[in-house]
Motif scaffolding. Structure first.
Motif, PDB file in Angstrom:
ATOM      1  N   LEU A 178       0.815  -1.210   0.000  1.00 58.15           N
ATOM      2  CA  LEU A 178       0.000   0.000   0.000  1.00 58.15           C
ATOM      3  C   LEU A 178       0.849   1.261   0.000  1.00 58.15           C
ATOM      4  O   LEU A 178       0.519   2.247  -0.675  1.00 58.15           O
ATOM      5  N   ALA A 179       1.950   1.267   0.740  1.00 60.72           N
ATOM      6  CA  ALA A 179       2.829   2.437   0.766  1.00 60.72           C
ATOM      7  C   ALA A 179       3.462   2.679  -0.597  1.00 60.72           C
ATOM      8  O   ALA A 179       3.682   3.833  -1.002  1.00 60.72           O
ATOM      9  N   ALA A 180       3.758   1.604  -1.325  1.00 61.16           N
ATOM     10  CA  ALA A 180       4.390   1.746  -2.633  1.00 61.16           C
ATOM     11  C   ALA A 180       3.402   2.130  -3.721  1.00 61.16           C
ATOM     12  O   ALA A 180       3.794   2.645  -4.766  1.00 61.16           O
ATOM     13  N   ARG A 181       2.089   1.905  -3.490  1.00 63.23           N
ATOM     14  CA  ARG A 181       1.103   2.137  -4.541  1.00 63.23           C
ATOM     15  C   ARG A 181       0.177   3.316  -4.287  1.00 63.23           C
ATOM     16  O   ARG A 181      -0.435   3.826  -5.230  1.00 63.23           O
ATOM     17  N   THR A 182       0.033   3.749  -3.037  1.00 63.29           N
ATOM     18  CA  THR A 182      -0.922   4.803  -2.706  1.00 63.29           C
ATOM     19  C   THR A 182      -0.362   6.173  -3.068  1.00 63.29           C
ATOM     20  O   THR A 182       0.651   6.607  -2.517  1.00 63.29           O
ATOM     21  N   ARG A 183      -1.008   6.861  -3.987  1.00 64.04           N
ATOM     22  CA  ARG A 183      -0.507   8.157  -4.473  1.00 64.04           C
ATOM     23  C   ARG A 183      -0.567   9.215  -3.383  1.00 64.04           C
ATOM     24  O   ARG A 183       0.325  10.054  -3.281  1.00 64.04           O
TER      25      ARG A 183
ATOM     26  N   GLN B  27       1.868   9.445   8.517  1.00 67.26           N
ATOM     27  CA  GLN B  27       0.973   9.200   7.384  1.00 67.26           C
ATOM     28  C   GLN B  27       0.626   7.724   7.191  1.00 67.26           C
ATOM     29  O   GLN B  27      -0.326   7.429   6.486  1.00 67.26           O
ATOM     30  N   ILE B  28       1.365   6.823   7.803  1.00 67.59           N
ATOM     31  CA  ILE B  28       1.227   5.404   7.480  1.00 67.59           C
ATOM     32  C   ILE B  28      -0.115   4.824   7.906  1.00 67.59           C
ATOM     33  O   ILE B  28      -0.571   3.827   7.339  1.00 67.59           O
ATOM     34  N   SER B  29      -0.766   5.409   8.884  1.00 68.18           N
ATOM     35  CA  SER B  29      -2.049   4.871   9.329  1.00 68.18           C
ATOM     36  C   SER B  29      -3.231   5.606   8.720  1.00 68.18           C
ATOM     37  O   SER B  29      -4.384   5.246   8.994  1.00 68.18           O
ATOM     38  N   GLN B  30      -2.995   6.613   7.867  1.00 69.42           N
ATOM     39  CA  GLN B  30      -4.083   7.425   7.333  1.00 69.42           C
ATOM     40  C   GLN B  30      -4.325   7.126   5.860  1.00 69.42           C
ATOM     41  O   GLN B  30      -3.389   6.882   5.098  1.00 69.42           O
ATOM     42  N   THR B  31      -5.590   7.183   5.467  1.00 69.23           N
ATOM     43  CA  THR B  31      -5.961   6.963   4.080  1.00 69.23           C
ATOM     44  C   THR B  31      -7.365   7.494   3.835  1.00 69.23           C
ATOM     45  O   THR B  31      -8.181   7.585   4.775  1.00 69.23           O
TER      46      THR B  31
END
Length: 562
Positions: free
Chosen positions: A343-348, A406-410
């Motif tokens: 997700l970290a590598a793909r989430t813009r 930022q890692i826990s937010q989306t």
């Protein structure tokens, strides 16, 4: 104000009708979009606002911020002895800021696929839709540009008299339109030439690179360039200046206010500055707009669909599997590692917020390094024979902090129900896998690059400092994760409001990185002490990480998944 802008757009109706735009539909679409804009807070400060922030207060903040910022870079009009050069520098900064605003705030407006649900079933052609979106963007940016250009209008009145103010207003409008059409022409060309998925990737990386470029130029150029040398710079003595849009716009002042200084070349450039926006409108409508709706539909489908051809991410899954199995052998921890990595590598949205931080660190370091007296070579020699590399290494803790924040937010946090549906007794294992993933994917490679740069400049004697700094920053990251990161990977909404009591905790943890760095700087005079300090640092990190790995559901902030 909106009615005034709608009438301004109506002035182009004869020209737009000849190119195939339905001006009645254009007016109605714009009217509704502007009405919707007036009912929501401005995009600026959206990421920071609290739930109680009103549209009026947000608009006031935007206005004050724009006026202050416009006054700051408008001061260059007084620096240069030649008005043409001063206005060229001003409109260069102005167009860059307008372009940055367009890229950061309005890419989603231009390629917003939600409108297709309403407009696509109706008889609205591609040209009308494309011009409606560009006009909508233009109106918003023009409103912002007029506020930002107001201080410079007042300044130009003192420099060239009251007659120069309306001319400067025209220059501001032309500069804004040029910025809008340059950015949109690039976007529309990309939409026609690359796949929808590739288009979104290119735009994301372009946004990141442009943000970094602007930040670096703002911080470093004043240090590297002496304004006293540029004050008498002969701009027209260089042929390359004839092709710069800010020079075209500045030439309007020369031709209309100071005709005695105007030459044939400046007159031709002034005419070019007026005609290019009209040519850009024709080019967008006749060449780029056909097929606009079809490309938007393809972009919409690319959000949820995957092609039958294996993607690069899928081809790399074998390598990721090997890394995950090696670093996280526990099944639950392994799952947390994999989901965070992918997700970290793909989430813009995540990459847009985190990636610029990687470039900000060396820019800040160069800024502070060059802040002393003397030339650049002298400052570099002084840096090379000092211990500023410790500052650079510990400054990288900002990167780790940004990732953890930022890692826990989306935006799509509702998909996190899967965490709570699985029979996992200790979510700390997922968190441990998350921490290992962000370290392996981002922080470890970044520290390796910084360490290689430090060895190249300061020599191999700093290797022990690099190892100790890495462990101490990891220790800082674990403390931050324990007290501030209370969510599973990509499980919380972006605008989730933190409790007020966290402010003091956040400040204390932030100060911890500075304390570590200062202690390291004090001990750095003893080479052997640094090597010895690595052992307790690694031990404390291991103990804290194992404690972090045992976090229970009571330690996790759960969000209601509706």
């Amino acid at each position: 104000m909106d009615k005034l802008f709608l009438r301004l757009v109506a002035l182009f109706n004869p020209f737009l009708e000849r190119t195939g735009v339905d001006t009645y539909q254009l007016h109605e679409i714009l009217r509704v979009k502007l009405l919707m804009d007036s009912r929501r807070p401005p995009a600026m400060f959206a990421g920071r606002r609290r739930a109680t922030t009103t549209s009026a207060s947000s608009s006031f903040k935007v206005t004050v911020f724009s006026l202050i910022f416009g006054a700051l870079y408008g001061a260059v009009l007084f620096v240069f002895n030649k008005p043409l050069v001063g206005q060229t520098v001003y409109f260069s900064a102005f167009m860059v800021l307008m372009s940055l605003t367009l890229i950061t705030d309005f890419t989603t407006v231009l390629i917003d696929v939600r409108d297709q649900l309403i407009i696509a079933p109706r008889p609205v052609n591609d040209r009308t839709v494309a011009i409606a979106r560009i006009s909508h963007i233009s109106i918003y940016v023009l409103r912002l540009a007029l506020v930002q250009g107001l201080p410079a209008m007042i300044m130009i009145g003192f420099i060239d008299g009251a007659a120069a103010v309306p001319v400067f207003l025209i220059q501001v409008i032309v500069a804004t339109l040029l910025s809008i059409f340059i950015v949109n022409i690039i976007y529309l060309l990309l939409m026609k030439s690359v796949s929808p998925q590739r288009f979104k990737d290119i735009i994301s990386y372009f946004q990141i690179a442009f943000s970094i470029l602007i930040f670096a130029a703002y911080q470093l150029l004043p240090r590297l360039i002496k304004m006293s040398v540029l004050a008498d710079f002969n701009l027209m003595g260089h042929t390359w200046s004839y092709f710069l849009p800010p020079v075209w716009i500045a030439s309007l002042n020369e031709v209309l206010i100071h005709p005695g200084r105007a030459t044939l070349i400046t007159s031709l450039m002034a005419i070019t500055g007026i005609t290019v926006p009209l040519v850009a409108i024709w080019f967008v409508v006749k060449v780029l707009a056909p097929g606009f709706n079809r490309r938007l539909s393809m972009i919409a489908m690319s959000d949820g669909a995957t092609s039958g051809v294996p993607s690069k991410a899928e081809k790399k899954s074998g390598i990721i599997d090997k890394i995950a199995n090696f670093l996280a052998p526990d099944p639950v921890e392994n799952a947390g590692f994999r989901i965070t990595w992918k997700l970290a590598a793909r989430t813009r949205e995540f990459k847009m917020k985190v990636y610029p931080q990687f470039a900000f660190i060396p820019v800040y370091f160069a800024y502070f390094t060059l802040s002393g007296s003397g030339d650049v070579a002298g400052q570099f020699y002084k840096m090379q024979h000092g211990k500023s590399y410790i500052f650079l290494l510990y400054f990288s803790s900002i990167v780790l902090a940004a990732i953890l924040q930022q890692i826990s937010q989306t935006e799509k946090y509702k998909a996190a129900w899967v965490y709570y549906a699985l029979p996992i007794s200790k979510p700390g294992k997922i968190l441990a896998g998350m921490y290992k993933a962000i370290t392996a994917l981002y922080f470890l490679p970044y520290m390796f690059v910084l360490g290689a740069a430090c060895v190249a400049v300061w020599g191999t004697a700093v290797i022990n400092d690099i190892i100790l700094a890495f462990l101490m920053i990891q220790l800082y990251g674990i403390v931050m994760a324990l007290f501030l990161v209370k969510g599973l990977p990509f499980s919380r909404p972006v605008l989730n409001k933190q409790a007020g009591g966290r402010i003091i905790t956040s400040l204390l943890i932030t100060a911890l990185a500075g304390i570590f760095g200062f202690g390291h700087y004090v001990l750095s005079r003893w080479e052997m002490v640094i090597w010895i300090a690595i052992i307790p640092a690694a031990l404390v990190y291991w103990l804290l990480f194992n404690y972090y790995r045992k976090q229970t559901w009571d330690n996790i902030e759960l969000n209601e998944i509706e």
